[in-house]
Design an enzyme around this catalytic site. Structure first.
Site, PDB file in Angstrom:
ATOM      1  N   THR A  56       0.850  -1.191   0.000  1.00  0.00           N
ATOM      2  CA  THR A  56       0.000   0.000   0.000  1.00  0.00           C
ATOM      3  C   THR A  56       0.887   1.242   0.000  1.00  0.00           C
ATOM      4  O   THR A  56       2.111   1.146   0.000  1.00  0.00           O
ATOM      5  CB  THR A  56      -0.914   0.018   1.240  1.00  0.00           C
ATOM      6  OG1 THR A  56      -0.126   0.303   2.407  1.00  0.00           O
ATOM      7  CG2 THR A  56      -1.609  -1.324   1.432  1.00  0.00           C
ATOM      8  N   CYS A  57       0.243   2.386   0.047  1.00  0.00           N
ATOM      9  CA  CYS A  57       0.998   3.638   0.055  1.00  0.00           C
ATOM     10  C   CYS A  57       1.893   3.732   1.286  1.00  0.00           C
ATOM     11  O   CYS A  57       3.000   4.244   1.215  1.00  0.00           O
ATOM     12  CB  CYS A  57       0.031   4.823   0.029  1.00  0.00           C
ATOM     13  SG  CYS A  57       0.845   6.438   0.001  1.00  0.00           S
ATOM     14  N   GLU A 121      -8.063   3.723  10.201  1.00  0.00           N
ATOM     15  CA  GLU A 121      -8.398   3.816   8.779  1.00  0.00           C
ATOM     16  C   GLU A 121      -9.168   2.579   8.333  1.00  0.00           C
ATOM     17  O   GLU A 121      -8.659   1.457   8.403  1.00  0.00           O
ATOM     18  CB  GLU A 121      -7.122   3.942   7.950  1.00  0.00           C
ATOM     19  CG  GLU A 121      -6.454   5.294   8.060  1.00  0.00           C
ATOM     20  CD  GLU A 121      -5.084   5.332   7.392  1.00  0.00           C
ATOM     21  OE1 GLU A 121      -4.644   6.428   7.041  1.00  0.00           O
ATOM     22  OE2 GLU A 121      -4.474   4.263   7.232  1.00  0.00           O
ATOM     23  N   GLN A 127      -7.725  -3.970   2.696  1.00  0.00           N
ATOM     24  CA  GLN A 127      -6.457  -4.334   2.057  1.00  0.00           C
ATOM     25  C   GLN A 127      -5.936  -5.661   2.578  1.00  0.00           C
ATOM     26  O   GLN A 127      -5.425  -6.491   1.821  1.00  0.00           O
ATOM     27  CB  GLN A 127      -5.434  -3.215   2.305  1.00  0.00           C
ATOM     28  CG  GLN A 127      -5.769  -1.916   1.607  1.00  0.00           C
ATOM     29  CD  GLN A 127      -4.999  -0.730   2.173  1.00  0.00           C
ATOM     30  OE1 GLN A 127      -4.323  -0.843   3.205  1.00  0.00           O
ATOM     31  NE2 GLN A 127      -5.097   0.409   1.513  1.00  0.00           N
ATOM     32  N   GLY A 196      -0.043  12.063  -4.016  1.00  0.00           N
ATOM     33  CA  GLY A 196       0.211  10.822  -3.302  1.00  0.00           C
ATOM     34  C   GLY A 196      -0.980   9.910  -3.387  1.00  0.00           C
ATOM     35  O   GLY A 196      -1.258   9.309  -4.417  1.00  0.00           O
ATOM     36  N   MET A 200      -5.816   7.629   3.991  1.00  0.00           N
ATOM     37  CA  MET A 200      -6.588   8.796   4.383  1.00  0.00           C
ATOM     38  C   MET A 200      -6.999   9.601   3.157  1.00  0.00           C
ATOM     39  O   MET A 200      -8.117  10.111   3.083  1.00  0.00           O
ATOM     40  CB  MET A 200      -5.760   9.665   5.330  1.00  0.00           C
ATOM     41  CG  MET A 200      -6.582  10.712   6.067  1.00  0.00           C
ATOM     42  SD  MET A 200      -7.755   9.976   7.228  1.00  0.00           S
ATOM     43  CE  MET A 200      -9.269  10.776   6.742  1.00  0.00           C
ATOM     44  N   GLY A 201      -6.092   9.697   2.177  1.00  0.00           N
ATOM     45  CA  GLY A 201      -6.433  10.387   0.939  1.00  0.00           C
ATOM     46  C   GLY A 201      -7.599   9.719   0.240  1.00  0.00           C
ATOM     47  O   GLY A 201      -8.495  10.386  -0.304  1.00  0.00           O
TER      48      GLY A 201
END
Length: 421
Positions: A56-57, A121, A127, A196, A200-201
């Site tokens: 993930t990010c 989150e 995920q 990004g 959260m984004g």
């Protein structure tokens, strides 16, 4: 995998996350969704038989089960380095390796969203489920990982049912929409730039979209990251540069790079505002540490909000979030302890079954040797059952073991009261 090899498997977690590493390393280690099956096959070829891969990010993490955690960690680190074309020296100090109980605790914490940049989150659980589903589809889950993942997912469900931790990120995103409407009015004709991505984004994008925002562009220093998030958001991807022009075309900027340096500075925003003829820009800095220079908020027309600012808008202060997080961590420790206890009890079953067979054989032989005399049979049985333990206890004493240790062992095994000598 045979039952014997499965029972010998130990848990190991290897990875790099938002706390251990910089964005530059995570970008290079990032494994795109379409490349995950090939990476799992490389793990299998390297000697691993059970595991899941999270990419993930905010984290690249392999959670696995293997009889030799140290060897498994070397395999995983070597494959990650090869995938990202990263030298071993670059990864040193930016990755972590956890084994046994600490590995179990990490798996539970990740599934429960307690190891996230923003605690709670909701996307993280999805995920984890996706990574587990892929491992099962590829025959890479295995009995030990199945047991671990089922327990971790159950713990995550309990955390969400017993605390409000999962609702806090949504309240932050809802607050972002509220502030955006106060500054910009109707969001439908507005344009947003996401720097990004991140969990959260993603939550904020979803809330903004639900509020009517349609024009969305994702920019990232790494093109493959921009493309991955653009696919997730269903929008266009773009290069980060020229930054000023990107900012000038955006009414809303969501920054979630986590680059450990300011990606957006005062001068860039000042020039963008000039090009926009002072039309306002609403900026959300969702990174920790921040992506946007705090002094940006001093510019006329720039409205900069951090996650803490938005949390205050949502009237849910950090104290409330930490209270929920503390409760969630207690639930996690309770679930980890229960899982490890059950696992230890299962591990003892084969030895106990073998001991029972030995005792049964001794009983049958004593009956045969006694010719059917009950008193003689029981006397023979007691003597034979005590013979080997007596020899071992004498050996322990001869090797320096203390009488107290020996007595304690006997009391625990046979539930002696302590009065017998």
């Amino acid at each position: 995998m045979s039952d014997a090899s499965a029972s010998a498997a130990r848990y190991v977690v290897v990875g790099a996350n938002h706390r251990s590493s910089g964005m530059a390393l995570r970008d290079r280690l990032f494994i795109e969704e379409r490349a995950l099956p090939a990476f799992i096959e490389s793990l299998r070829a390297g000697g691993l038989r059970q595991g899941i891969v999270l990419s993930t990010c905010d984290r690249i993490e392999v959670q696995a089960a293997h009889p030799d955690p140290a060897r498994a960690a070397r395999i995983i680190l070597d494959l990650l380095a090869a995938h990202g074309a990263v030298a071993a020296g670059e990864m040193e100090g930016q990755t972590y390796t956890l084994a046994d109980e600490e590995a179990v605790r990490q798996v539970f914490a990740v599934a429960g969203s307690l190891d996230s940049l923003v605690v709670g989150e909701p996307e993280v659980l999805g995920q984890v489920k996706d990574a587990y589903a892929l491992a099962r589809e590829l025959g890479f889950a295995g009995p030990e990982m199945d047991a671990l993942m089922q327990a971790a997912l159950a713990a995550a469900k309990r955390i969400r049912s017993e605390t409000d931790i999962g609702r806090r990120p949504v309240s932050i995103a809802a607050a972002a929409v509220e502030v955006a409407r106060e500054i910009l009015g109707d969001l439908a004709p507005r344009a947003a730039l996401v720097l990004g991505g991140g969990d959260m984004g993603e939550i904020m994008v979803r809330e903004m979209r639900a509020a009517g925002l349609k024009a969305l562009t994702v920019a990232h220093p790494e093109p493959k990251r921009a493309e991955a998030w653009a696919r997730a958001f269903g929008c266009h991807a773009a290069a980060l540069e020229p930054l000023v022009e990107r900012l000038a075309g955006a009414d809303v900027v969501l920054a979630s790079l986590g680059a450990r340096r300011h990606a957006i500075g005062v001068e860039a925003v000042r020039e963008a505002l000039r090009l926009r003829r002072r039309r306002p820009i609403f900026l959300v800095d969702a990174a920790v540490p921040g992506d946007i220079e705090p002094a940006v908020n001093d510019l006329d027309g720039a409205f900069l909000y951090t996650l803490d600012d938005l949390e205050r808008v949502a009237m849910r202060g950090r104290a409330g979030r930490e209270l929920d997080a503390d409760h969630a961590r207690r639930v996690l420790e309770d679930e980890v302890g229960a899982f490890l206890k059950a696992r230890a009890e299962r591990a003892a079953v084969p030895a106990l079954a073998h001991l029972r067979r030995v005792f049964e054989d001794a009983r049958a032989q004593a009956l045969a040797d006694s010719g059917g005399a009950a008193a003689k049979a029981t006397r023979l049985l007691v003597n034979r059952l005590l013979h080997d333990p007596s020899e071992v206890l004498r050996a322990i004493a001869a090797e320096g073991g203390t009488q107290e240790e020996t007595e304690m062992l006997l009391r625990r095994l046979f539930r002696l009261s302590g009065e017998e000598k």
